[in-house]
Design a protein around this motif. Structure first.
Motif, PDB file in Angstrom:
ATOM      1  N   PRO A 117      53.620  21.047 109.133  1.00 56.28           N
ATOM      2  CA  PRO A 117      54.386  21.859 108.170  1.00 56.28           C
ATOM      3  C   PRO A 117      55.866  21.876 108.525  1.00 56.28           C
ATOM      4  N   GLY A 118      56.686  21.727 107.496  1.00 52.31           N
ATOM      5  CA  GLY A 118      58.121  21.643 107.709  1.00 52.31           C
ATOM      6  C   GLY A 118      58.632  20.235 107.921  1.00 52.31           C
ATOM      7  N   GLY A 119      57.727  19.285 108.075  1.00 52.77           N
ATOM      8  CA  GLY A 119      58.113  17.906 108.318  1.00 52.77           C
ATOM      9  C   GLY A 119      58.447  17.154 107.051  1.00 52.77           C
ATOM     10  N   SER A 120      58.720  15.857 107.234  1.00 55.68           N
ATOM     11  CA  SER A 120      59.146  15.001 106.130  1.00 55.68           C
ATOM     12  C   SER A 120      58.358  13.701 106.102  1.00 55.68           C
ATOM     13  N   LEU A 121      58.247  13.159 104.904  1.00 58.29           N
ATOM     14  CA  LEU A 121      57.689  11.831 104.691  1.00 58.29           C
ATOM     15  C   LEU A 121      58.457  11.178 103.550  1.00 58.29           C
TER      16      LEU A 121
ATOM     17  N   VAL B  53      60.044   2.495  93.659  1.00 54.02           N
ATOM     18  CA  VAL B  53      60.314   3.907  93.424  1.00 54.02           C
ATOM     19  C   VAL B  53      59.959   4.670  94.696  1.00 54.02           C
ATOM     20  N   TYR B  54      60.720   5.700  95.005  1.00 56.21           N
ATOM     21  CA  TYR B  54      60.527   6.452  96.236  1.00 56.21           C
ATOM     22  C   TYR B  54      60.287   7.932  95.939  1.00 56.21           C
ATOM     23  N   LEU B  55      59.652   8.602  96.911  1.00 55.85           N
ATOM     24  CA  LEU B  55      59.540  10.052  96.864  1.00 55.85           C
ATOM     25  C   LEU B  55      59.824  10.568  98.270  1.00 55.85           C
ATOM     26  N   GLN B  56      61.004  11.147  98.442  1.00 49.01           N
ATOM     27  CA  GLN B  56      61.373  11.770  99.714  1.00 49.01           C
ATOM     28  C   GLN B  56      60.802  13.174  99.723  1.00 49.01           C
ATOM     29  N   MET B  57      60.014  13.482 100.737  1.00 47.25           N
ATOM     30  CA  MET B  57      59.313  14.762 100.815  1.00 47.25           C
ATOM     31  C   MET B  57      59.800  15.502 102.048  1.00 47.25           C
ATOM     32  N   ASP B  58      60.472  16.618 101.865  1.00 45.40           N
ATOM     33  CA  ASP B  58      60.989  17.435 102.955  1.00 45.40           C
ATOM     34  C   ASP B  58      60.384  18.828 102.912  1.00 45.40           C
ATOM     35  N   SER B  59      60.491  19.539 104.021  1.00 41.92           N
ATOM     36  CA  SER B  59      59.975  20.916 104.106  1.00 41.92           C
ATOM     37  C   SER B  59      58.539  20.993 103.592  1.00 41.92           C
TER      38      SER B  59
END
Length: 118
Positions: free
Chosen positions: A14-18, A79-85
């Protein structure tokens, strides 16, 4: 025929990024609006984000706005999806798909699993 392959999923705290990627073949992506959708266990598939063909307009579900960012590189047909928090409730299989004029999606990829857990 457009084919899509997602990658970049995994296990994150939790709180990480992918950063998810969706690589296209068989057609030029710059012709299409694209979207990311997800399906959690026991739940219906839901649209997370979409982006128009030139990348200038994006849209997000309320549950992810401010944490996830969709983008595209038409030169790379990706296409990209930056996932934060990331939160535990983001756990799902994430799919990219082509968004048609009527709002429906087609040409689904196989999906990539995102698991958010400590």
């Amino acid at each position: 025929q457009l084919q899509l392959v997602e990658s970049g999923g995994g296990l994150v705290q939790p709180g990480g990024s992918l950063r998810l990627s969706c690589a296209a073949s068989g057609a030029d992506l710059d012709l299409y609006a694209m979207g990311w959708l997800r399906q959690a266990p026991g739940k219906e598939r839901e649209a997370v984000s979409c982006i128009v063909s030139n990348g200038l307009i994006t849209n997000y579900a309320d549950s992810v706005r401010g944490r996830l960012t969709i983008s595209r590189d038409n030169a790379k047909n990706t296409v990209y999806l930056q996932m934060d928090s990331l939160k535990a409730e983001d756990t799902a299989v994430y799919y990219c798909a082509r968004k048609r004029a009527g709002g429906n999606y087609d040409s689904w990829g196989q999906g990539t699993q995102v698991t958010v857990s400590s």
